[in-house]
Design an enzyme around this catalytic site. Sequence first.
Site, mmCIF file in Angstrom:
data_model
loop_
_atom_site.group_PDB
_atom_site.id
_atom_site.type_symbol
_atom_site.label_atom_id
_atom_site.label_comp_id
_atom_site.label_asym_id
_atom_site.label_seq_id
_atom_site.Cartn_x
_atom_site.Cartn_y
_atom_site.Cartn_z
ATOM 1 N N ARG A 55 -5.623 12.138 -6.698
ATOM 2 C CA ARG A 55 -6.939 11.552 -6.515
ATOM 3 C C ARG A 55 -8.018 12.638 -6.438
ATOM 4 O O ARG A 55 -9.102 12.492 -6.995
ATOM 5 C CB ARG A 55 -6.931 10.727 -5.235
ATOM 6 C CG ARG A 55 -8.124 9.837 -5.065
ATOM 7 C CD ARG A 55 -7.821 8.920 -3.914
ATOM 8 N NE ARG A 55 -8.981 8.307 -3.319
ATOM 9 C CZ ARG A 55 -10.006 8.945 -2.824
ATOM 10 N NH1 ARG A 55 -10.084 10.249 -2.879
ATOM 11 N NH2 ARG A 55 -11.000 8.262 -2.266
ATOM 12 N N TYR A 73 -15.344 -11.071 -0.988
ATOM 13 C CA TYR A 73 -16.019 -9.839 -1.428
ATOM 14 C C TYR A 73 -17.213 -10.151 -2.335
ATOM 15 O O TYR A 73 -18.233 -9.474 -2.279
ATOM 16 C CB TYR A 73 -15.027 -8.906 -2.134
ATOM 17 C CG TYR A 73 -14.078 -8.258 -1.150
ATOM 18 C CD1 TYR A 73 -14.508 -7.205 -0.354
ATOM 19 C CD2 TYR A 73 -12.781 -8.708 -0.980
ATOM 20 C CE1 TYR A 73 -13.661 -6.616 0.580
ATOM 21 C CE2 TYR A 73 -11.929 -8.127 -0.053
ATOM 22 C CZ TYR A 73 -12.374 -7.081 0.720
ATOM 23 O OH TYR A 73 -11.545 -6.508 1.642
ATOM 24 N N ARG A 130 0.805 -1.228 0.000
ATOM 25 C CA ARG A 130 0.000 0.000 0.000
ATOM 26 C C ARG A 130 0.839 1.278 0.000
ATOM 27 O O ARG A 130 0.390 2.323 0.487
ATOM 28 C CB ARG A 130 -0.973 0.032 1.187
ATOM 29 C CG ARG A 130 -2.022 -1.063 1.147
ATOM 30 C CD ARG A 130 -3.007 -0.825 0.022
ATOM 31 N NE ARG A 130 -4.119 -1.745 0.083
ATOM 32 C CZ ARG A 130 -5.352 -1.415 0.456
ATOM 33 N NH1 ARG A 130 -5.634 -0.200 0.810
ATOM 34 N NH2 ARG A 130 -6.302 -2.327 0.458
ATOM 35 N N ARG A 183 -2.688 6.642 0.228
ATOM 36 C CA ARG A 183 -3.053 7.843 0.984
ATOM 37 C C ARG A 183 -1.995 8.408 1.912
ATOM 38 O O ARG A 183 -2.135 9.519 2.379
ATOM 39 C CB ARG A 183 -4.332 7.557 1.790
ATOM 40 C CG ARG A 183 -5.544 7.478 0.907
ATOM 41 C CD ARG A 183 -6.684 6.807 1.612
ATOM 42 N NE ARG A 183 -6.305 5.433 1.943
ATOM 43 C CZ ARG A 183 -7.103 4.559 2.514
ATOM 44 N NH1 ARG A 183 -8.305 4.900 2.867
ATOM 45 N NH2 ARG A 183 -6.699 3.332 2.756
ATOM 46 N N ASP A 187 -6.510 -2.348 -7.898
ATOM 47 C CA ASP A 187 -7.130 -2.971 -6.729
ATOM 48 C C ASP A 187 -7.449 -4.426 -7.040
ATOM 49 O O ASP A 187 -7.631 -4.785 -8.209
ATOM 50 C CB ASP A 187 -8.412 -2.241 -6.319
ATOM 51 C CG ASP A 187 -8.725 -2.522 -4.853
ATOM 52 O OD1 ASP A 187 -8.196 -1.799 -3.992
ATOM 53 O OD2 ASP A 187 -9.441 -3.500 -4.571
HETATM 54 O O1 CP3 Z 1 0.001 -1.551 -2.587
HETATM 55 C C1 CP3 Z 1 -0.137 -0.585 -3.357
HETATM 56 O O2 CP3 Z 1 0.339 0.521 -3.106
HETATM 57 C C2 CP3 Z 1 -0.856 -0.794 -4.686
HETATM 58 C C3 CP3 Z 1 -2.247 -0.524 -4.669
HETATM 59 C C4 CP3 Z 1 -3.235 -1.404 -3.951
HETATM 60 C C5 CP3 Z 1 -4.508 -0.914 -3.549
HETATM 61 N N1 CP3 Z 1 -5.246 -1.944 -3.083
HETATM 62 C C6 CP3 Z 1 -4.947 0.479 -3.684
HETATM 63 C C7 CP3 Z 1 -6.043 0.951 -2.823
HETATM 64 C C8 CP3 Z 1 -3.207 -2.766 -3.613
HETATM 65 C C9 CP3 Z 1 -2.070 -3.783 -3.750
HETATM 66 C C10 CP3 Z 1 -4.484 -3.095 -3.089
HETATM 67 C C11 CP3 Z 1 -4.861 -4.452 -2.690
HETATM 68 C C12 CP3 Z 1 -6.101 -4.671 -1.959
HETATM 69 N N2 CP3 Z 1 -7.316 -4.069 -2.135
HETATM 70 C C13 CP3 Z 1 -6.264 -5.672 -0.963
HETATM 71 C C14 CP3 Z 1 -5.194 -6.640 -0.537
HETATM 72 C C15 CP3 Z 1 -4.158 -6.032 0.322
HETATM 73 C C16 CP3 Z 1 -4.591 -5.735 1.722
HETATM 74 O O3 CP3 Z 1 -4.422 -4.572 2.119
HETATM 75 O O4 CP3 Z 1 -5.033 -6.656 2.418
HETATM 76 C C17 CP3 Z 1 -7.588 -5.595 -0.496
HETATM 77 C C18 CP3 Z 1 -8.210 -6.451 0.590
HETATM 78 C C19 CP3 Z 1 -8.252 -4.593 -1.258
HETATM 79 C C20 CP3 Z 1 -9.674 -4.190 -1.184
HETATM 80 C C21 CP3 Z 1 -9.832 -2.776 -0.800
HETATM 81 N N3 CP3 Z 1 -9.423 -1.693 -1.551
HETATM 82 C C22 CP3 Z 1 -10.441 -2.284 0.376
HETATM 83 C C23 CP3 Z 1 -11.027 -3.154 1.482
HETATM 84 C C24 CP3 Z 1 -10.377 -0.891 0.319
HETATM 85 C C25 CP3 Z 1 -10.983 0.075 1.296
HETATM 86 C C26 CP3 Z 1 -10.184 0.175 2.520
HETATM 87 C C27 CP3 Z 1 -9.048 1.144 2.325
HETATM 88 O O5 CP3 Z 1 -7.892 0.757 2.465
HETATM 89 O O6 CP3 Z 1 -9.376 2.307 2.033
HETATM 90 C C28 CP3 Z 1 -9.692 -0.541 -0.863
HETATM 91 C C29 CP3 Z 1 -9.380 0.828 -1.336
HETATM 92 C C30 CP3 Z 1 -8.015 1.129 -1.792
HETATM 93 N N4 CP3 Z 1 -7.235 0.334 -2.577
HETATM 94 C C31 CP3 Z 1 -7.304 2.324 -1.526
HETATM 95 C C32 CP3 Z 1 -6.070 2.220 -2.166
HETATM 96 C C33 CP3 Z 1 -4.980 3.249 -2.218
HETATM 97 C C34 CP3 Z 1 -7.843 3.513 -0.731
HETATM 98 C C35 CP3 Z 1 -8.818 4.242 -1.575
HETATM 99 C C36 CP3 Z 1 -8.597 5.715 -1.601
HETATM 100 O O7 CP3 Z 1 -7.604 6.216 -2.138
HETATM 101 O O8 CP3 Z 1 -9.486 6.364 -1.086
#
Ligand code: CP3
Length: 346
Positions: A42, A155, A29, A33, A79
């Site tokens: 964003r 999901y 991640r 953010r 994602d």
């Molecule tokens: O790692 C990185 O920097 C690459 C980008 C990446 C994102 N999501 C961007 C994202 C990666 C590798 C993921 C994987 C992901 N997405 C997982 C597996 C990894 C983990 O953390 O367990 C999962 C379970 C998801 C599903 C997901 N996406 C959820 C549950 C959420 C909401 C919760 C949260 O973290 O906000 C997201 C949103 C998401 N995916 C964001 C980002 C940067 C935040 C959204 C935003 O910018 O507002």
Amino acid sequence: MSLQKPENDLLLRAARGERTERTPVWLMRQAGRILPEYRAVRASLSGFKELVETPEKAAEVTIQPVDLLGVDAAIIFSDILVIPEAMGLPYEMVEKRGPLFRDTVRDERDFDRIRTAKAEDLGYVYEAIRLTLDGLGGRVPLIGFAGAPFTILCYMTEGSGSKTFSTARKFIVQRPDLAHRLMDMITESTIVYLRAQIDAGAHLVQVFDSWAGILSPADYRTFCIPYLKRICDALNGTVPVTLFSKGAHYSYADLAALNCHTVGVDWNTPPEAARQAVGPNRTLQGNLDPAALYGNGKEIVKATTDMLRAFGGHRHIANLGHGVYPDTSPEHVKIFIDTVKSFRHE
Ligand code: CP3
């Protein structure tokens, strides 16, 4: 497949088990953010999904942590939920709440609305990979990724995030036949998707099983391992594969028996126990507690150094034990990265 070998190939060498001058480091991640520069990009768009689906912007935020933090790898901004969408279940990312699916898969009839994804459904991801490689100019490797079939099933059945994913667990207990049918479709979709990411130039791929920890060891063997095995076998001979099963330390030995190179370690598992489970022939990735980055500089240096010593230097990729928390100071992330980069094992 990527012909371009990055200048800094520490990550790839560590994954393949070669000796490296120092331990490579990146953060799950990292494209996100924690960086004001990410939030600015964003905010210039309608939201998260537009960012994921606009290759120029996705490439820009993928490269940001390489420029701003000095990590040894980029991970493509996307994602795991693009796969359910490509299979026929569109999602929304609701501000402050997370993902939301209008439709779910819970009974036989729900299979009418889903299909196995085709590579071309996700063309915007491969385009983002190509643009990222141009922007990186061969500086560091680019990591591609997908969710593990079980985490995607969570999901697709639940329809949103959940602390317990009890709908998913009920589905597995009450309809194991349908659960296997769904896992099969997700697995086929994921293989096609990861292969296309590799064809576009990804140097390594990681499979995130973020919800592995809600299953019993027996269910993990039945519902996860066989599908992860199919993915690893399908990718064997392409690029190194990392398997990260959060909360499922009991599965590390089974994961290490698959055709993968690296096993991700969460922060609840002692490095020594992880090494014992996977044996000498797999690389470990992890596992600083993401909360350790809330500490002060001195505390971060100590926690990071302790972790590096516990992994012992060889076959290790430094990372956190899960994604970096959004309210972590980029300065503290930098202390973590710089500590890894300057550390040398005696
Ligand atoms: O790692 C990185 O920097 C690459 C980008 C990446 C994102 N999501 C961007 C994202 C990666 C590798 C993921 C994987 C992901 N997405 C997982 C597996 C990894 C983990 O953390 O367990 C999962 C379970 C998801 C599903 C997901 N996406 C959820 C549950 C959420 C909401 C919760 C949260 O973290 O906000 C997201 C949103 C998401 N995916 C964001 C980002 C940067 C935040 C959204 C935003 O910018 O507002």
